[in-house]
Design a protein around this motif. Sequence first.
Motif, PDB file in Angstrom:
ATOM      1  N   ASP A   1       0.815  -1.216   0.000  1.00 25.13           N
ATOM      2  CA  ASP A   1       0.000   0.000   0.000  1.00 25.13           C
ATOM      3  C   ASP A   1       0.849   1.265   0.000  1.00 25.13           C
ATOM      4  OD1 ASP A   1      -2.367  -1.335  -0.133  1.00 25.13           O
ATOM      5  OD2 ASP A   1      -2.926  -1.069   1.953  1.00 25.13           O
TER       6      ASP A   1
ATOM      7  N   THR B   1       2.187   2.328  -3.572  1.00 22.44           N
ATOM      8  CA  THR B   1       1.296   2.660  -4.693  1.00 22.44           C
ATOM      9  C   THR B   1       1.618   4.017  -5.306  1.00 22.44           C
ATOM     10  OG1 THR B   1      -0.309   3.374  -3.010  1.00 22.44           O
ATOM     11  CG2 THR B   1      -0.669   1.224  -4.024  1.00 22.44           C
TER      12      THR B   1
ATOM     13  N   GLN C   1      -6.036   4.459   1.747  1.00 23.89           N
ATOM     14  CA  GLN C   1      -5.647   3.956   0.426  1.00 23.89           C
ATOM     15  C   GLN C   1      -6.770   4.149  -0.591  1.00 23.89           C
ATOM     16  OE1 GLN C   1      -2.910   3.389  -0.752  1.00 23.89           O
ATOM     17  NE2 GLN C   1      -2.591   1.400  -1.683  1.00 23.89           N
TER      18      GLN C   1
ATOM     19  N   LEU D   1       1.448  -4.167  -8.380  1.00 21.76           N
ATOM     20  CA  LEU D   1       0.821  -2.868  -8.606  1.00 21.76           C
ATOM     21  C   LEU D   1       0.888  -2.460 -10.076  1.00 21.76           C
ATOM     22  CD1 LEU D   1       2.087  -0.931  -5.456  1.00 21.76           C
ATOM     23  CD2 LEU D   1      -0.177  -1.920  -5.847  1.00 21.76           C
TER      24      LEU D   1
ATOM     25  N   MET E   1      -2.362  -1.538 -12.201  1.00 20.56           N
ATOM     26  CA  MET E   1      -2.430  -0.209 -12.808  1.00 20.56           C
ATOM     27  C   MET E   1      -2.632  -0.321 -14.323  1.00 20.56           C
ATOM     28  SD  MET E   1       0.284   2.922 -12.402  1.00 20.56           S
ATOM     29  CE  MET E   1       1.616   1.985 -13.165  1.00 20.56           C
TER      30      MET E   1
ATOM     31  N   TRP F   1      -4.725   3.651 -12.555  1.00 10.61           N
ATOM     32  CA  TRP F   1      -4.102   3.912 -11.251  1.00 10.61           C
ATOM     33  C   TRP F   1      -5.125   4.156 -10.150  1.00 10.61           C
ATOM     34  CZ3 TRP F   1      -4.574   8.300  -8.284  1.00 10.61           C
ATOM     35  CH2 TRP F   1      -5.003   9.470  -8.908  1.00 10.61           C
TER      36      TRP F   1
ATOM     37  N   MET G   1      -6.418   0.873  -9.002  1.00  9.52           N
ATOM     38  CA  MET G   1      -5.360   0.195  -8.247  1.00  9.52           C
ATOM     39  C   MET G   1      -5.436   0.575  -6.767  1.00  9.52           C
ATOM     40  SD  MET G   1      -1.232   0.713  -8.622  1.00  9.52           S
ATOM     41  CE  MET G   1      -1.334   2.406  -8.029  1.00  9.52           C
ATOM     42  N   PHE G   2      -5.580   1.868  -6.478  1.00 11.32           N
ATOM     43  CA  PHE G   2      -5.695   2.326  -5.095  1.00 11.32           C
ATOM     44  C   PHE G   2      -6.948   1.740  -4.434  1.00 11.32           C
ATOM     45  CE2 PHE G   2      -2.526   5.394  -6.276  1.00 11.32           C
ATOM     46  CZ  PHE G   2      -1.961   5.841  -5.101  1.00 11.32           C
TER      47      PHE G   2
ATOM     48  N   MET H   1      -6.675  -2.150  -3.734  1.00 11.40           N
ATOM     49  CA  MET H   1      -5.816  -2.462  -2.585  1.00 11.40           C
ATOM     50  C   MET H   1      -6.490  -2.057  -1.278  1.00 11.40           C
ATOM     51  SD  MET H   1      -3.269  -4.118  -3.626  1.00 11.40           S
ATOM     52  CE  MET H   1      -2.619  -4.203  -1.946  1.00 11.40           C
TER      53      MET H   1
END
Length: 437
Positions: A30, A33, A94, A159, A163, A168, A171-172, A175
Motif C-alpha cells: 500500500d 502505490t 488507500q 501494482l 495499474m 491507477w 489500483m488504489f 488495494m
Amino acid sequence: MAPVATPRVKRIQTISLTLLVTAGVVNYVDRATLAVANPLIRQDLGLSISDMGLLLSAFLWAYAFAQLPAGALSDRLGPRLTLTLGLGCWSLGQMLGGVVTSFWQFVGARIVLGVGEAPHFPTCARVSRDWFNIRQRGTATGIWNCASSLGTFLALPLLTFLMVTFGWRSMFVIMGAAGLVLAGIVYLVFRNPPEVDLTPAERAFLEEGDAPNTDRRVTWHAWQRLFHYRTSWGMIMGYFGCIYMTWLYTAWLPSYLEIERHFTLQKTGIIGAIPFAFGVLGGILGGRIVDILVRRGIDPIRSRKIPMVVGLLATAACTVVAALTPSDTLAIACISASLFLVYVSSSAAWAMASVAAPANCTASLGSMQNFGGYIGGALAPMITGFIVGGTGQFSLAFITGAAIAVVAAIGYWVLIQDPIAAETPAEAFAAGLTPAE
C-alpha cells in the motif's frame, strides 16, 4: 524441565504469524502505490516533481509521529482491536487516494495512510511477547518482520499489473478494499491471551523468563517513564540508523541504477528487485540468530545487541564498497548484502522490544523505537536528494548513510545495558493511580 507449547498454542502461533505477515505485506504494498503510479498521477493531477516529493514525505512524517501514541494504544486496547482499527484506517486512506482530485486531498489521504499503518509493527512486537516463549520470540519477530521486504519485493509487479489492467485510481481502490476484507478477518480470527481460557501450563510456557508484572494496562505515567531509560534512547538511536539505510535504498535504488549505473528502465525493474529478495532472507535469519544465541546461554539483551550491531556495521562497510566500486556486478552484490544485513539488524531490533520492556509496555517501547527509525526514514530520501542534486553522484550520499549506520551501531551498543524494570505499585500510587488502574 522447560515448559513446552501445547497443540492449541502452536495453532494460535501459526494463525497469528500468518495474519501478521499477510497484513505486513499489504502494509508495504500500500505504501508503494504512490511511487509506482508516480508518472500517471503527475500527469492526471498536473503535479510537479517537487509536489510528488512532498506527497511521498507526507506519509513518512505522519507515520513517524503517529508512532508514539500508536504503541500506547496497542498496549491499552490489545493487538486484536488495534490491528483491526489500523488496517481499517490505512485501507480507507488507500481508497481515498483513488478518488482524490487535488494535491491537498492527496496529502490528506497519505496522512490517513500513515496514521493507520503506524500501530502495525509495534503491535506485532506485542503479539510476539503475548503468544511466544522467550526462546521463540526472535524467530517469530524475524518471520513477521520479513513482510516489509517481501511486500516491497512484490509491490512493483503486483501494482504494475493492477495499474495497467484497471488504471491507477482503481489500483488504489482495489488495494484499499482488500485491506478492509483483511481487517474483518483479523477481528474474527485473532485473539488476545485474555480472550483464551489458557491452562496453567500454557501460561507458564508463554511467560517463562519474563519479569513478574501485573496485568495493569499501560498508563500515561508508565509510558512517559520509558523515556527516562538509556535503553529506550539506545533503541531509538540504533533504529534511526537501521531505517535510514533501509529508506536510502528503498527510495533511491531505481534512480541510482538508472543515473549512476546507466541501467535501462527494464533492467532496473529486474535487477532492482534482487536486493529486496535478500532482505526477506535477512529478516527471517536475523530473528533465528537471536533465538540461537538465547539457547546457547547468551542473555536476552545481548542476544539482540550482537546481531543488530554487527549487522549495521557490516551494512555500512558494504555500502561504502558499493559507492566506490566501478563494477556494476560488485555494486549490486554489495547492495544485496547491505539489505540482507540491514534486515538482520531490523529483526534483532524488533526482537529487543519483546525483552527490554515490561510486558504491558512492549508495544509502547516498540513504537518509540519505530518513531526514531522513521525520523531517519523520512530524512534519508531528503538528504540523499540534496547530496545527489549538489554533486551529481550517489557516492557521497551512500558514504553519509554508512557513517550514520556506524554512529547508530555504537549508540545502540553503549546505551542498551539492562531491561527496563516494571512500574512498581509504589510508583503507580505516587503517580495518583489505584492498583486496579
